[in-house]
Design an enzyme around this catalytic site. Sequence first.
Site, PDB file in Angstrom:
ATOM      1  N   GLU A   1      22.645 -23.402  55.835  1.00  0.00           N
ATOM      2  CA  GLU A   1      23.223 -23.360  56.823  1.00  0.00           C
ATOM      3  C   GLU A   1      22.541 -22.210  57.735  1.00  0.00           C
ATOM      4  OE1 GLU A   1      24.841 -23.100  54.285  1.00  0.00           O
ATOM      5  OE2 GLU A   1      26.649 -21.974  54.416  1.00  0.00           O
TER       6      GLU A   1
ATOM      7  N   CYS B   1      31.431 -10.031  55.626  1.00  0.00           N
ATOM      8  CA  CYS B   1      30.038  -9.462  55.520  1.00  0.00           C
ATOM      9  C   CYS B   1      29.360  -9.640  54.159  1.00  0.00           C
ATOM     10  CB  CYS B   1      30.057  -7.964  55.703  1.00  0.00           C
ATOM     11  SG  CYS B   1      30.957  -7.489  57.102  1.00  0.00           S
TER      12      CYS B   1
ATOM     13  N   GLU C   1      22.450 -15.454  49.663  1.00  0.00           N
ATOM     14  CA  GLU C   1      22.804 -15.688  50.997  1.00  0.00           C
ATOM     15  C   GLU C   1      21.686 -16.341  52.036  1.00  0.00           C
ATOM     16  OE1 GLU C   1      23.842 -12.631  53.686  1.00  0.00           O
ATOM     17  OE2 GLU C   1      25.815 -13.538  54.339  1.00  0.00           O
TER      18      GLU C   1
ATOM     19  N   SER D   1      37.029 -14.295  58.556  1.00  0.00           N
ATOM     20  CA  SER D   1      36.196 -14.387  59.976  1.00  0.00           C
ATOM     21  C   SER D   1      35.077 -15.093  59.747  1.00  0.00           C
ATOM     22  CB  SER D   1      35.969 -12.850  60.335  1.00  0.00           C
ATOM     23  OG  SER D   1      34.936 -12.775  61.236  1.00  0.00           O
TER      24      SER D   1
ATOM     25  N   GLU E   1      33.466  -9.770  65.117  1.00  0.00           N
ATOM     26  CA  GLU E   1      34.257  -9.779  64.563  1.00  0.00           C
ATOM     27  C   GLU E   1      35.655  -9.126  64.984  1.00  0.00           C
ATOM     28  OE1 GLU E   1      33.349  -9.823  59.980  1.00  0.00           O
ATOM     29  OE2 GLU E   1      34.613  -8.004  60.127  1.00  0.00           O
TER      30      GLU E   1
ATOM     31  N   GLU F   1      37.079 -11.326  67.482  1.00  0.00           N
ATOM     32  CA  GLU F   1      37.830 -12.266  66.576  1.00  0.00           C
ATOM     33  C   GLU F   1      39.089 -11.880  66.185  1.00  0.00           C
ATOM     34  OE1 GLU F   1      35.806 -14.223  63.443  1.00  0.00           O
ATOM     35  OE2 GLU F   1      37.297 -15.577  63.074  1.00  0.00           O
TER      36      GLU F   1
ATOM     37  N   LYS G   1      22.799 -11.112  48.284  1.00  0.00           N
ATOM     38  CA  LYS G   1      21.956 -11.304  49.760  1.00  0.00           C
ATOM     39  C   LYS G   1      20.791 -12.206  49.420  1.00  0.00           C
ATOM     40  CE  LYS G   1      24.370  -8.698  52.606  1.00  0.00           C
ATOM     41  NZ  LYS G   1      25.363  -9.320  53.571  1.00  0.00           N
TER      42      LYS G   1
ATOM     43  N   CYS H   1      28.838  -1.497  48.833  1.00  0.00           N
ATOM     44  CA  CYS H   1      27.376  -1.876  49.014  1.00  0.00           C
ATOM     45  C   CYS H   1      26.592  -0.677  48.295  1.00  0.00           C
ATOM     46  CB  CYS H   1      26.961  -2.311  50.359  1.00  0.00           C
ATOM     47  SG  CYS H   1      27.579  -3.214  51.150  1.00  0.00           S
TER      48      CYS H   1
END
Lengths: 586, 159
Positions: free
Chosen positions: A377, A310, A372, A330, A285, A288, A369, A515
């Site tokens: 993908e 994230c 996720e 990102s 990141e 980037e 999560k 978090c």
Amino acid sequence: MSDIKLTIDGKVVSVPMGSTVLEAARKVDVHIPTLCHLDLHDTKMVNQAASCRICVVEIDGRRNLAPSCATPALDGMVIKTNTIRVLDARKTVLELLLSDHPKECLTCAKSGECELQGLAESFGVREINITGKAQSTYRKDVTTSLIRDMDKCVMCRRCETMCNKVQTVGALSAINRGFEAVVSAAFDLPMGETVCTHCGQCVAVCPTGALTENDATWKVVEALADPEKVVVVQTAPAVRVAIGEEFGQDPGTTVTGQMVTALRNLGFDHVFDTDFAADLTILEEGTELLQRLGKFLAGEKEALPILTSCCPAWVNFIESQFPELIHIPSTAKSPQQMFGSIAKSYYADILDIPREKMVVVSIMPCLAKKYEASREEFAVNGNSDVDLVLSTRELANLIQRSNMNLMDLEKSEFDQPMGASTGAAVIFGTTGGVIEAAVRTAYEVHTGKELPKIDFEELRGFEGVRVAGVDMDGFMLNIGIAHGLGNARALLEEVRDGNPRNIHAIEVMACPGGCIGGAGQPFHHGDGSILKKRQSAIYQVDREMPIRKSHENPAITELYEKYLGKPCGHLSHQLLHTEYAVKDKV
Amino acid sequence: MSVKTDLTETKFNELEAYMETIPVKKGELIRVLHKAQGIFGYLPEEVQKYVAKKMNVSTAKVFGVVSFYSYFTMKPKGEHDIAICLGTACYVRGAEKILDAIKRETGIEVGETSADGKFSITGLRCVGACGLAPVVMVNDKVYGRLTADMIKGIIDNYR
Ligand code: SF4
Ligand code: SF4
Ligand code: FES
Ligand code: FES
């Protein structure tokens, strides 16, 4: 503001004008039970449905009992919270609630943490004399992250307040009326088909077992028992400063070493750290960021701002609510997903096993999560990079079930190589941490100089939206930070509508506090000071790490040398980056 | 736009024009839904989503309101809507028997529409014609001082 004086159970108390009777009582340690009420000062959430009436008190000169959570304190009031009349009323309220509540405490996921159960216990309710109509029943709604069992809903509407007022997602609303009334989604759709971001904050505030996480502990036990499988575990930064609470420790107690031992005792073959992947995230990141900054400085103004990616709930939010900004996050995957991807390629190669033989388990402070990990993908030929996700609470439960007391265990170290990490990685666990970690690396790479000071105090704190400039040796990089999706919305709208403060880089975490306040963490039951203690613990761990910048993590350097090549290179793109798609949902 | 013929663009335009006449949208959701039901005859999902977007509230919230008030309906009304008053005066003077007769004749319940789309039944609170109780309205025509045996004849007029 002028203070007012009142008397509660014979104690005189003065409070600022505008306080409620409940607040006044708390000030002099008079305990009044509550159920629907919830006041999270630090996230500015107040749920004032005043619907349950468990908090009633007697006020001199008034005929009716008054709900203390919604009654303004007035000068000269004389209040009694403990008369037989009050106790009787509360008991009746409880019996009414219990008469329309399933008696399933033995198998309920919330048992032991349920506020309704706690009230029944403290009132010594031993039988329920009210028998009304049959109990209301609703369809059970199961998503990858959470379970809604509305038979257990007490209509406090905390979840609705959280989702709509704090998170501004708008997935939930009270629907129908009377006996049929319940909190649900638009058109009573399954939550998985709505704008729900899976942040789980509704679960974090529900007083009963109506909203709970989708528990995966038994699946983990099965994987551990399977001799054919190599089971690898990763633990997110915020878990280590919170799981101790489930074992009687004060909030903010760090128990990394004991947690590692517990995981090893449970039978995990390799105990690794998500922090390793957090350092990796920073390299991807951060690179980037610098590439996009380069373009920006060369005149391509739309190359910035860049957004951190994230937080999966945050990604869901932008995909369904900000289609016009879909190009700015990102492309770096989250640390959880980077870990899974590297574990099932690089590390599976080291072990010389096919990816199908490996089971990757994550321990996360988060419910999103879980969702996720299930995204299509993030799999190769249908084999997910991360197979199973447990919340902090679920791990604590698993440890207890296995007859271990965390605090009696010896400390031990993570396994190598995917257990090596830096102080920059651990601060991913709190609001402000990801961007601070990114800046530590970006500064040194960009300027070629060593950072004069590692701690960026200006990026820390608890304000919902923070903006600060970081001097990149001549160029002032403007950073925006938001935690809680409502704050994120405000910041995003500002960026969308002209970006007047010229923000170049933005960090968003969906949960209040980041978090550390994730929906998978031990329940805070409305106590905001717990989040602050967890946050200080995170910074403490950072300070004590021998290495505090991601690009100095030797295991990461080795990963690039032996396997990936360079950050944002070809293989990185394939394994560590993703793309986003606009999702039109209700 | 939708393929359903009754959700025409003209109707959406009419609704939009109406919303533009409301200066402050906050707190006016019920009014807008009222109008929308007037235009479309009912409030299908597409219309609720549209209103949510225009009013800048969540679709869940709009649905919350629609499902709370029995006045709002998500099903299209029949070609002939049979509205029966269930207010106190009508009730006392036998509205329930009248309703039973209507249900028998049409084969549907309150809030439903018959399969052929001909009839629907709507339950109303007092319509302010207590002198005529019990009262039924078919489309816009009012029938008062009814007895159950008159129902078949009335409904047959619309078959
Ligand atoms: S689901 Fe839980 S938080 Fe939501 S209204 Fe019901 S009891 Fe309250
Ligand atoms: S998980 Fe988050 S977005 Fe989904 S309903 Fe709960 S609070 Fe709303
Ligand atoms: S806690 Fe006060 S009414 Fe529920
Ligand atoms: S009660 Fe039916 S018209 Fe008044």
